[in-house]
Scaffold this active site. Structure first.
Site, PDB file in Angstrom:
ATOM      1  NE  ARG A  50      -4.242  -1.462   0.218  1.00 53.54           N
ATOM      2  CZ  ARG A  50      -5.246  -1.644   1.050  1.00 53.54           C
ATOM      3  NH1 ARG A  50      -5.437  -0.833   2.049  1.00 53.54           N
ATOM      4  NH2 ARG A  50      -6.078  -2.632   0.842  1.00 53.54           N
ATOM      5  NE  ARG A  54      -7.276   5.554   2.071  1.00 52.28           N
ATOM      6  CZ  ARG A  54      -8.231   4.866   2.672  1.00 52.28           C
ATOM      7  NH1 ARG A  54      -9.388   5.436   2.935  1.00 52.28           N
ATOM      8  NH2 ARG A  54      -8.047   3.622   3.027  1.00 52.28           N
ATOM      9  NE  ARG A  63      -9.359   7.459  -6.156  1.00 53.62           N
ATOM     10  CZ  ARG A  63      -9.745   6.832  -5.053  1.00 53.62           C
ATOM     11  NH1 ARG A  63      -8.890   6.123  -4.366  1.00 53.62           N
ATOM     12  NH2 ARG A  63     -10.996   6.880  -4.649  1.00 53.62           N
ATOM     13  CG  ASP A  99      -8.828  -3.400  -4.488  1.00 52.47           C
ATOM     14  OD1 ASP A  99      -8.286  -2.785  -3.561  1.00 52.47           O
ATOM     15  OD2 ASP A  99      -9.659  -4.315  -4.298  1.00 52.47           O
ATOM     16  CE1 TYR A 174     -13.249  -7.523   1.614  1.00 50.11           C
ATOM     17  CE2 TYR A 174     -11.437  -8.730   0.632  1.00 50.11           C
ATOM     18  CZ  TYR A 174     -11.899  -7.773   1.501  1.00 50.11           C
ATOM     19  OH  TYR A 174     -11.016  -7.050   2.274  1.00 50.11           O
TER      20      TYR A 174
HETATM   21  O1  CP3 Z   1       0.283   0.251  -3.032  1.00 53.07           O
HETATM   22  C1  CP3 Z   1      -0.195  -0.881  -3.157  1.00 53.07           C
HETATM   23  O2  CP3 Z   1      -0.010  -1.811  -2.327  1.00 53.07           O
HETATM   24  C2  CP3 Z   1      -0.938  -1.208  -4.435  1.00 53.07           C
HETATM   25  C3  CP3 Z   1      -2.299  -1.107  -4.444  1.00 53.07           C
HETATM   26  C4  CP3 Z   1      -3.243  -2.022  -3.706  1.00 53.07           C
HETATM   27  C5  CP3 Z   1      -4.517  -1.570  -3.312  1.00 53.07           C
HETATM   28  N1  CP3 Z   1      -5.220  -2.627  -2.853  1.00 53.07           N
HETATM   29  C6  CP3 Z   1      -4.960  -0.190  -3.443  1.00 53.07           C
HETATM   30  C7  CP3 Z   1      -6.082   0.258  -2.616  1.00 53.07           C
HETATM   31  C8  CP3 Z   1      -3.171  -3.375  -3.400  1.00 53.07           C
HETATM   32  C9  CP3 Z   1      -2.012  -4.334  -3.587  1.00 53.07           C
HETATM   33  C10 CP3 Z   1      -4.444  -3.749  -2.872  1.00 53.07           C
HETATM   34  C11 CP3 Z   1      -4.808  -5.128  -2.513  1.00 53.07           C
HETATM   35  C12 CP3 Z   1      -5.959  -5.344  -1.662  1.00 53.07           C
HETATM   36  N2  CP3 Z   1      -7.204  -4.790  -1.753  1.00 53.07           N
HETATM   37  C13 CP3 Z   1      -5.989  -6.301  -0.637  1.00 53.07           C
HETATM   38  C14 CP3 Z   1      -4.846  -7.190  -0.261  1.00 53.07           C
HETATM   39  C15 CP3 Z   1      -3.878  -6.462   0.550  1.00 53.07           C
HETATM   40  C16 CP3 Z   1      -4.325  -6.156   1.947  1.00 53.07           C
HETATM   41  O3  CP3 Z   1      -4.417  -4.972   2.270  1.00 53.07           O
HETATM   42  O4  CP3 Z   1      -4.564  -7.110   2.700  1.00 53.07           O
HETATM   43  C17 CP3 Z   1      -7.273  -6.271  -0.060  1.00 53.07           C
HETATM   44  C18 CP3 Z   1      -7.757  -7.121   1.103  1.00 53.07           C
HETATM   45  C19 CP3 Z   1      -8.031  -5.325  -0.784  1.00 53.07           C
HETATM   46  C20 CP3 Z   1      -9.438  -4.954  -0.583  1.00 53.07           C
HETATM   47  C21 CP3 Z   1      -9.519  -3.521  -0.213  1.00 53.07           C
HETATM   48  N3  CP3 Z   1      -9.482  -2.503  -1.144  1.00 53.07           N
HETATM   49  C22 CP3 Z   1      -9.565  -2.929   1.070  1.00 53.07           C
HETATM   50  C23 CP3 Z   1      -9.630  -3.680   2.372  1.00 53.07           C
HETATM   51  C24 CP3 Z   1      -9.539  -1.539   0.887  1.00 53.07           C
HETATM   52  C25 CP3 Z   1      -9.472  -0.455   1.943  1.00 53.07           C
HETATM   53  C26 CP3 Z   1     -10.745   0.238   2.174  1.00 53.07           C
HETATM   54  C27 CP3 Z   1     -10.497   1.580   2.855  1.00 53.07           C
HETATM   55  O5  CP3 Z   1     -10.899   2.590   2.267  1.00 53.07           O
HETATM   56  O6  CP3 Z   1      -9.894   1.594   3.928  1.00 53.07           O
HETATM   57  C28 CP3 Z   1      -9.487  -1.308  -0.496  1.00 53.07           C
HETATM   58  C29 CP3 Z   1      -9.409  -0.004  -1.150  1.00 53.07           C
HETATM   59  C30 CP3 Z   1      -8.058   0.382  -1.596  1.00 53.07           C
HETATM   60  N4  CP3 Z   1      -7.237  -0.423  -2.324  1.00 53.07           N
HETATM   61  C31 CP3 Z   1      -7.418   1.620  -1.385  1.00 53.07           C
HETATM   62  C32 CP3 Z   1      -6.185   1.570  -2.044  1.00 53.07           C
HETATM   63  C33 CP3 Z   1      -5.155   2.635  -2.162  1.00 53.07           C
HETATM   64  C34 CP3 Z   1      -8.027   2.801  -0.640  1.00 53.07           C
HETATM   65  C35 CP3 Z   1      -9.061   3.439  -1.508  1.00 53.07           C
HETATM   66  C36 CP3 Z   1      -8.944   4.924  -1.599  1.00 53.07           C
HETATM   67  O7  CP3 Z   1      -7.827   5.456  -1.691  1.00 53.07           O
HETATM   68  O8  CP3 Z   1     -10.000   5.550  -1.643  1.00 53.07           O
END
Ligand code: CP3
Length: 370
Positions: A50, A54, A63, A99, A174
């Site tokens: 990540r 953010r 974004r 994602d 999910y």
């Molecule tokens: O920088 C990186 O690691 C690359 C991007 C990345 C994202 N999601 C971007 C993201 C990666 C590798 C993921 C994988 C992902 N997504 C996982 C596996 C990794 C982990 O964290 O365990 C999972 C479980 C998800 C599902 C998911 N998507 C979640 C739990 C969330 C967070 C929700 C929140 O808002 O807190 C997301 C959204 C997400 N994926 C964001 C980002 C940058 C945040 C969205 C935003 O910026 O509005």
């Protein structure tokens, strides 16, 4: 050594699309790839799960007014977001901004990412008909992601690009729960009560992950990470029976690309040997098990000991520098017990993290002996 991935399907007709493969960049000396092979890298490689997201003000401004999933299907935007942390921190790898639910959305599943919540599925998958109705993914449906990967590898210079997919279990959770879940109760109930249906669902999700990863590899990704974030909710026995065959199918399905495969989960201390057996070259470790102990648990693997990645607790990024300095040095020391070490967090960067702290960690890691 330039290699290109064979566009032929690895396992079944579910991923028989012709992927126009392009020659992979020759980055054999990149610290990340050397460490993943178990060779001594020129410096200890570091990147952060990540890292694109953010914690970066430049990410938040890009974004503005764009939904998470729309950003993931916009090649120019996903390229820029992926590059931001590489420019800012000098990390040793880029991770594709995408994602785990992107392949589901691409295939036509109704899924959204709710801010602060995570993926939300409008019609959960719980009965045989739901599993049958789950669409297959075709490579052309993720063409915008592949376009982004091609742009990225042309801009990254010597920095490797890590592609990724969600592992079948985490995606199944999910889909079955309909959103994030603390206990994964419907998922575990379905797994045990209807094992045949469970395995059918997992096979479909594995095929989807292979298609998604092969599209990224054909476009030039240099490594991949399989995220099984929630696998730690399972006993080792259940993991081996209900999950391992499908994660193995994913990792086997891309083995011919010859790139490092990183396999990651949270709370997986008891599962590390099984996750290694799924075919990983590098096993991700959260903050609960130190890297030397993780290496010890996997030392009897038939394929030899793997490289390890992870262990810095993301919560500690909010602590003082004194605390972090000590933790970073401890992890670098303990990582030397493994066949290879990629410095990383135990899970993703929390949004409230000060981005400057990440840069400072990169600088410190690069001063330490690999
Ligand atoms: O920088 C990186 O690691 C690359 C991007 C990345 C994202 N999601 C971007 C993201 C990666 C590798 C993921 C994988 C992902 N997504 C996982 C596996 C990794 C982990 O964290 O365990 C999972 C479980 C998800 C599902 C998911 N998507 C979640 C739990 C969330 C967070 C929700 C929140 O808002 O807190 C997301 C959204 C997400 N994926 C964001 C980002 C940058 C945040 C969205 C935003 O910026 O509005």
């Amino acid at each position: 050594m330039a290699s290109s991935i064979d566009p032929a399907p690895a396992r079944s007709s579910a991923h028989s699309e012709q992927l126009g493969g392009q020659a992979r960049r020759d980055l054999a000396d990149a610290p990340l790839l050397a460490a993943a092979r178990g060779a001594t890298p020129s410096r200890l490689p570091v990147w952060f799960m990540r890292q694109a997201g953010r914690s970066l003000p430049e990410y938040r401004s890009l974004r503005q007014g764009v939904s998470m999933l729309n950003a993931c299907f916009d090649p120019a935007l996903l390229t820029e977001i992926t590059l931001q942390p590489v420019r800012r921190h000098g990390v040793d790898a880029a991770i594709l901004f995408s994602d785990i639910v992107v392949p589901l959305r691409a295939a036509g599943v109704e899924v959204e990412i709710a801010s602060g919540v995570g993926p939300v599925v409008s019609t959960p998958v719980r009965a045989a008909g739901d599993v049958e109705a789950l669409p297959e993914l075709h490579a052309e449906q993720v063409a915008p992601v592949a376009d982004g990967v091609r742009m990225l590898v042309s801009e990254l210079g010597e920095v490797p690009l890590i592609g990724f997919a969600g592992a079948p279990f985490t995606l199944a959770s999910y889909l079955i729960e309909g959103g994030p879940s603390k206990n994964h109760e419907r998922t575990k109930a379905l797994m045990h009560a209807e094992p045949e249906l469970w395995h059918r669902l997992m096979s479909k999700l594995a095929a989807m992950a292979v298609t998604f990863l092969r599209a990224q590899l054909a476009a030039g990704a240099d490594a991949v990470q399989l995220f099984d974030s929630w696998a730690g909710a399972l006993s080792e026995r259940d993991y081996r029976e209900f999950v391992l065959p499908h994660s193995t199918a994913v990792l086997d399905g891309i083995a011919d690309a010859g790139v490092p495969r990183i396999h990651f989960g949270v709370g997986t201390g008891e599962l590390l040997p099984a996750m290694r057996q799924a075919g990983a070259d590098v096993v991700g470790v959260d903050w609960r098990v130190p890297l030397d102990e993780a290496a010890r648990r996997m030392s009897r693997d038939a394929a030899g000991p793997p490289a390890v990645q992870g262990n810095l607790d993301p919560a500690l990024l909010l602590a003082s520098w004194e605390v972090l300095d000590r933790q970073v040095r401890r992890i670098a020391d303990e990582g030397r017990a493994a066949a290879g070490h990629v410095f990383n967090l135990g899970h993703g960067v929390l949004p409230e993290t000060d981005a400057d702290v990440l840069t400072r960690i990169v600088d410190l890691v690069h001063e330490l002996r690999p």
